[in-house]
Design an enzyme around this catalytic site. Structure first.
Site, short mmCIF file in Angstrom:
data_model
loop_
_atom_site.label_atom_id
_atom_site.label_comp_id
_atom_site.label_asym_id
_atom_site.label_seq_id
_atom_site.Cartn_x
_atom_site.Cartn_y
_atom_site.Cartn_z
N HIS A 1 4.83 5.07 2.51
CA HIS A 1 4.02 6.04 1.82
C HIS A 1 3.42 7.03 2.46
CE1 HIS A 1 3.62 2.88 -1.73
NE2 HIS A 1 4.72 3.01 -1.37
N GLU B 1 0.43 8.25 2.73
CA GLU B 1 -0.96 7.86 3.51
C GLU B 1 -0.60 7.14 4.73
OE1 GLU B 1 0.24 7.34 0.26
OE2 GLU B 1 -1.88 6.98 -0.84
N CYS C 1 -2.27 3.42 -3.61
CA CYS C 1 -1.70 2.19 -4.20
C CYS C 1 -2.69 1.17 -3.49
CB CYS C 1 0.02 2.22 -3.93
SG CYS C 1 0.29 1.65 -2.20
N CYS D 1 -2.06 1.33 0.31
CA CYS D 1 -2.40 2.41 1.42
C CYS D 1 -4.22 2.21 1.06
CB CYS D 1 -2.22 3.67 0.68
SG CYS D 1 -0.43 3.96 0.88
#
Ligand SMILES: [Zn+2]
Length: 166
Positions: A54, A56, A84, A87
């Site tokens: 992801h 992040e 999410c 993260c």
């Protein structure tokens, strides 16, 4: 909201556009320390076949390497979509100071929507979260992406049926 937050959110949006160019869901992030970007990332889940890539996570990894330690003291994270659970966990683990996000995520958002892992008082570190920075633009980017995807799927299906009838 101070204009600098919008400026850094635009940087995160630029990262998200790089993801879109690869056919990835457009999500981007930057990490800022003393007004300087020290980490950047965009979603690479499909391209790299890795569920942990992801925006992040990539930005956190880059900032840690650049700053030479896992503690991102004095660092703020800007991301186009609400983090999410993975993260949000990494944000707490890396001791990031503040999180600014654009669009909320009703399906996976764990920075205030479904739950708020960033503010969980039982953890040893809490991260204030600021929602809705350039929210509409961040949301629109995601909506456009999924609209194009649906259109493409429809066209592909049409092309397949044309080939079959030929
Ligand atoms: Zn995530």
């Amino acid at each position: 909201m101070e204009p600098q937050h919008e400026r850094f959110m635009r940087e995160a949006m630029n990262e998200a556009k790089k993801a879109a160019a690869l056919g990835e869901v457009p999500i981007g992030a930057v990490i800022v320390r003393k007004g300087e970007i020290v980490g950047r990332g965009y979603n690479l889940r499909e391209t790299q076949k890795d569920p942990t890539l992801h925006a992040e996570m990539i930005a956190i990894r880059e900032a840690s390497q650049k700053l030479g330690g896992w503690r991102l003291i004095g660092c703020d994270l800007y991301v186009t979509l609400e983090p999410c659970p993975m993260c949000a966990g990494a944000i707490v683990q890396s001791r990031i100071e503040q999180v600014y996000y654009g669009a909320t995520d009703p399906k996976a958002g764990c920075a205030g929507t479904l739950m708020n892992l960033c503010a969980e008082p039982r953890f040893n570190h809490q991260v204030p979260v600021w929602a809705g920075i350039l929210q509409e633009e961040c949301q629109m980017m995601l909506k456009d992406f999924f609209r194009q995807l649906r259109k493409k799927k429809k066209e592909d299906a049409k092309n397949i049926s044309l080939t079959q009838t030929d």
